[in-house]
Design an enzyme around this catalytic site. Structure first.
Site, PDB file in Angstrom:
ATOM      1  N   CYS A 197      -7.475 -56.474  38.437  1.00 13.83           N
ATOM      2  CA  CYS A 197      -7.340 -55.698  39.667  1.00 13.83           C
ATOM      3  C   CYS A 197      -6.919 -54.248  39.427  1.00 13.83           C
ATOM      4  O   CYS A 197      -6.882 -53.451  40.360  1.00 13.83           O
ATOM      5  CB  CYS A 197      -6.346 -56.387  40.588  1.00 13.83           C
ATOM      6  SG  CYS A 197      -6.822 -58.085  40.946  1.00 13.83           S
ATOM      7  N   HIS A 200       0.719 -51.736  45.344  1.00 14.11           N
ATOM      8  CA  HIS A 200      -0.226 -52.814  45.067  1.00 14.11           C
ATOM      9  C   HIS A 200      -0.136 -53.848  46.188  1.00 14.11           C
ATOM     10  O   HIS A 200      -1.162 -54.273  46.702  1.00 14.11           O
ATOM     11  CB  HIS A 200       0.088 -53.428  43.705  1.00 14.11           C
ATOM     12  CG  HIS A 200      -0.918 -54.421  43.255  1.00 14.11           C
ATOM     13  ND1 HIS A 200      -2.251 -54.121  43.125  1.00 14.11           N
ATOM     14  CD2 HIS A 200      -0.787 -55.740  42.909  1.00 14.11           C
ATOM     15  CE1 HIS A 200      -2.909 -55.198  42.711  1.00 14.11           C
ATOM     16  NE2 HIS A 200      -2.047 -56.187  42.579  1.00 14.11           N
ATOM     17  N   GLU A 216       7.453 -55.573  42.897  1.00 10.37           N
ATOM     18  CA  GLU A 216       7.096 -54.159  43.051  1.00 10.37           C
ATOM     19  C   GLU A 216       8.169 -53.394  43.820  1.00 10.37           C
ATOM     20  O   GLU A 216       8.481 -52.242  43.482  1.00 10.37           O
ATOM     21  CB  GLU A 216       5.751 -54.035  43.765  1.00 10.37           C
ATOM     22  CG  GLU A 216       5.228 -52.606  43.801  1.00 10.37           C
ATOM     23  CD  GLU A 216       3.805 -52.485  44.309  1.00 10.37           C
ATOM     24  OE1 GLU A 216       3.214 -51.402  44.170  1.00 10.37           O
ATOM     25  OE2 GLU A 216       3.269 -53.491  44.857  1.00 10.37           O
ATOM     26  N   LYS A 276      -3.761 -53.041  51.696  1.00 13.81           N
ATOM     27  CA  LYS A 276      -4.376 -54.368  51.556  1.00 13.81           C
ATOM     28  C   LYS A 276      -4.114 -55.233  52.782  1.00 13.81           C
ATOM     29  O   LYS A 276      -4.806 -56.221  53.003  1.00 13.81           O
ATOM     30  CB  LYS A 276      -3.863 -55.066  50.299  1.00 13.81           C
ATOM     31  CG  LYS A 276      -4.376 -54.484  48.992  1.00 13.81           C
ATOM     32  CD  LYS A 276      -3.895 -55.308  47.800  1.00 13.81           C
ATOM     33  CE  LYS A 276      -4.386 -54.735  46.476  1.00 13.81           C
ATOM     34  NZ  LYS A 276      -3.714 -53.469  46.118  1.00 13.81           N
ATOM     35  N   HIS A 303      -7.749 -57.706  49.445  1.00 18.42           N
ATOM     36  CA  HIS A 303      -7.634 -57.311  48.037  1.00 18.42           C
ATOM     37  C   HIS A 303      -9.029 -57.244  47.421  1.00 18.42           C
ATOM     38  O   HIS A 303      -9.697 -58.269  47.255  1.00 18.42           O
ATOM     39  CB  HIS A 303      -6.763 -58.313  47.308  1.00 18.42           C
ATOM     40  CG  HIS A 303      -6.370 -57.898  45.921  1.00 18.42           C
ATOM     41  ND1 HIS A 303      -6.807 -56.722  45.329  1.00 18.42           N
ATOM     42  CD2 HIS A 303      -5.563 -58.502  44.993  1.00 18.42           C
ATOM     43  CE1 HIS A 303      -6.301 -56.628  44.116  1.00 18.42           C
ATOM     44  NE2 HIS A 303      -5.546 -57.693  43.886  1.00 18.42           N
ATOM     45  N   PHE A 310      -4.055 -59.201  36.911  1.00 19.11           N
ATOM     46  CA  PHE A 310      -3.792 -60.398  36.120  1.00 19.11           C
ATOM     47  C   PHE A 310      -3.846 -60.032  34.635  1.00 19.11           C
ATOM     48  O   PHE A 310      -4.683 -59.259  34.203  1.00 19.11           O
ATOM     49  CB  PHE A 310      -4.843 -61.466  36.393  1.00 19.11           C
ATOM     50  CG  PHE A 310      -4.647 -62.239  37.679  1.00 19.11           C
ATOM     51  CD1 PHE A 310      -3.527 -62.056  38.464  1.00 19.11           C
ATOM     52  CD2 PHE A 310      -5.590 -63.167  38.088  1.00 19.11           C
ATOM     53  CE1 PHE A 310      -3.347 -62.770  39.639  1.00 19.11           C
ATOM     54  CE2 PHE A 310      -5.425 -63.899  39.262  1.00 19.11           C
ATOM     55  CZ  PHE A 310      -4.305 -63.700  40.041  1.00 19.11           C
TER      56      PHE A 310
END
Length: 417
Positions: free
Chosen positions: A165, A305, A316, A337, A342, A403
């Protein structure tokens, strides 16, 4: 050596909340949700039956029918946003040194639907290998920048970044570095993804990564909300034209913003989970600030994110407080998002575009779908819940994590000559 300045001179976007950059910004500003029941396949038997799909999309509106059949959806999306960004930038291809113009693109997965269809067709046959001759070139993740370079004749650096991502942001960072090192003048950069298909949804369901709020798709993406329960899968693309400042000025280009810093780091922790103390996220923001030669208090807005997962949002937010200390309470923070879902490898691209447009419009897009406070988050942090806020955004930072523990941050500044 003296590093070159890098500016943004064009934007293109194709998203679940708008099929052009202007429509995308309008959707962000108004807090529109792009989530709805899946239309690309029958999802009745899937745990998650909704996604953030691109709306009203017909490839025949953009491509010759024969050409469209040669491209996976993620490559089609890439072409469309690259075309919009090039037109927006007003690039004169006849005057451009094509040897110093490149395309660097991000895709976390690439042609997943193409791969799925070809394998399923083979599995349903008699064992005789009957594959589409375009199977491999449609599927491979690097085909998008390759096709864009062929269309525009750009003979400079050309490749795809794959970092889950974080891919779209890595593509922007690579383009930024090539320009400021004097190795190119112009890049078409960004990312695209089209993984709303049976294997995409089924695979993320198996990971327990997706929200299963089928009774209320439009409110399923809930970053920083107490009841968040996974991300919403999205699709689409965005492109930026990055350009050497002197090159842009020489041709009289309009300049949206300046890209002034980037950071990268690794969690070195887990295959899918973020570091629980946000070490990688902390390091990547510190790296970006150092590269931009900024102090934490210089930042006005962070596009986080913020995927709406139980662990990721907490990690985060901890990192933001680690980096920004007391200034964290003066920041606007938002997760777009919550509206777009996403977009995996394209997430960093559409969120970079959101940062640039926030600077341009003096407005911070919201984090929608906030219903319940979570005591895991400091209540003094301003997550820009539910409604956009007017603000003179001089500096915006965008975080994108992937990831494998890949972390990226980029920083844009209002252009002032």
């Amino acid at each position: 050596m003296q590093l070159k300045r890098v500016v943004v001179t064009g934007i293109g976007a194709l998203t679940p909340i708008g099929n052009t950059a202007a429509e995308y910004w309008q959707g962000l500003s108004k807090g529109v949700s792009g989530a709805a029941p899946i239309t690309r396949f029958d999802a009745e038997k899937f745990k998650t039956q909704f996604a953030c799909e691109v709306k009203n999309y017909d490839p025949n509106d953009h491509f010759d029918r024969k050409d469209a059949r040669k491209m996976d959806l993620f490559t089609q999306f890439a072409h469309i946003v690259a075309d919009e960004a090039v037109l927006d930038a007003g690039l004169d291809l006849d005057k451009l040194d094509s040897n110093r113009a490149g395309v660097i693109w991000g895709a976390g997965i690439g042609g997943l639907k193409t791969f799925q269809d070809e394998v399923m067709n083979f599995a349903g046959g008699d064992g005789t290998p009957r594959y589409n001759p375009f199977f491999i070139p449609k599927m491979i993740a690097d085909i998008a920048p390759g096709m864009i370079s062929i269309k525009y004749g750009f003979r400079g650096p050309n490749f795809t970044t794959v970092s889950a991502c974080a891919s779209g942001t890595n593509a922007i960072i690579d383009s930024y570095n090539y320009i400021r090192l004097g190795m190119a003048d112009v890049f078409i950069t960004g990312g695209s993804e089209a993984a709303v298909c049976e294997s995409g949804v089924g695979g993320f369901n198996a990971l327990k990564a997706l929200s299963e709020r089928n009774d209320s798709p439009e409110t399923a993406s809930r970053p920083f909300d107490k009841d968040r329960n996974g991300f919403v899968l999205g699709e689409g693309a965005a492109s930026l034209i990055l350009e050497d400042y002197d090159h842009a000025v020489a041709r009289g280009a309009k300049i949206y913003a300046e890209l002034i810093g980037s950071g990268m780091s690794a969690d070195a922790y887990h295959m899918t989970a973020p570091h629980p103390e946000g070490i990688g996220a902390t390091n990547v923001m510190l790296n970006a600030l150092k590269d931009a030669n900024l102090n934490p208090e210089d930042v006005d807005y962070i596009n986080v994110h913020g995927t709406s997962t139980p662990l990721g949002d907490v990690s985060e937010s901890m990192a933001i407080q680690n980096v920004f200390k007391e200034h964290a309470y003066d920041l606007n923070i938002s997760s777009t998002k919550s509206m777009t879902g996403h977009l995996l490898g394209a997430a960093g691209a559409i969120e970079a575009a959101a940062c640039v447009m926030a600077i341009q419009n003096g407005e911070v897009p919201p984090t929608i779908n906030h219903f319940s406070d979570d005591e895991a988050f400091d209540p003094k942090l301003n997550f820009t819940f539910n409604k956009s806020q007017k603000r003179d955004v001089k500096v915006a930072l965008s975080n994108t994590f992937g990831f494998g523990g890949h972390n990226t941050s980029i920083i844009f500044r209002k252009f002032e000559g």
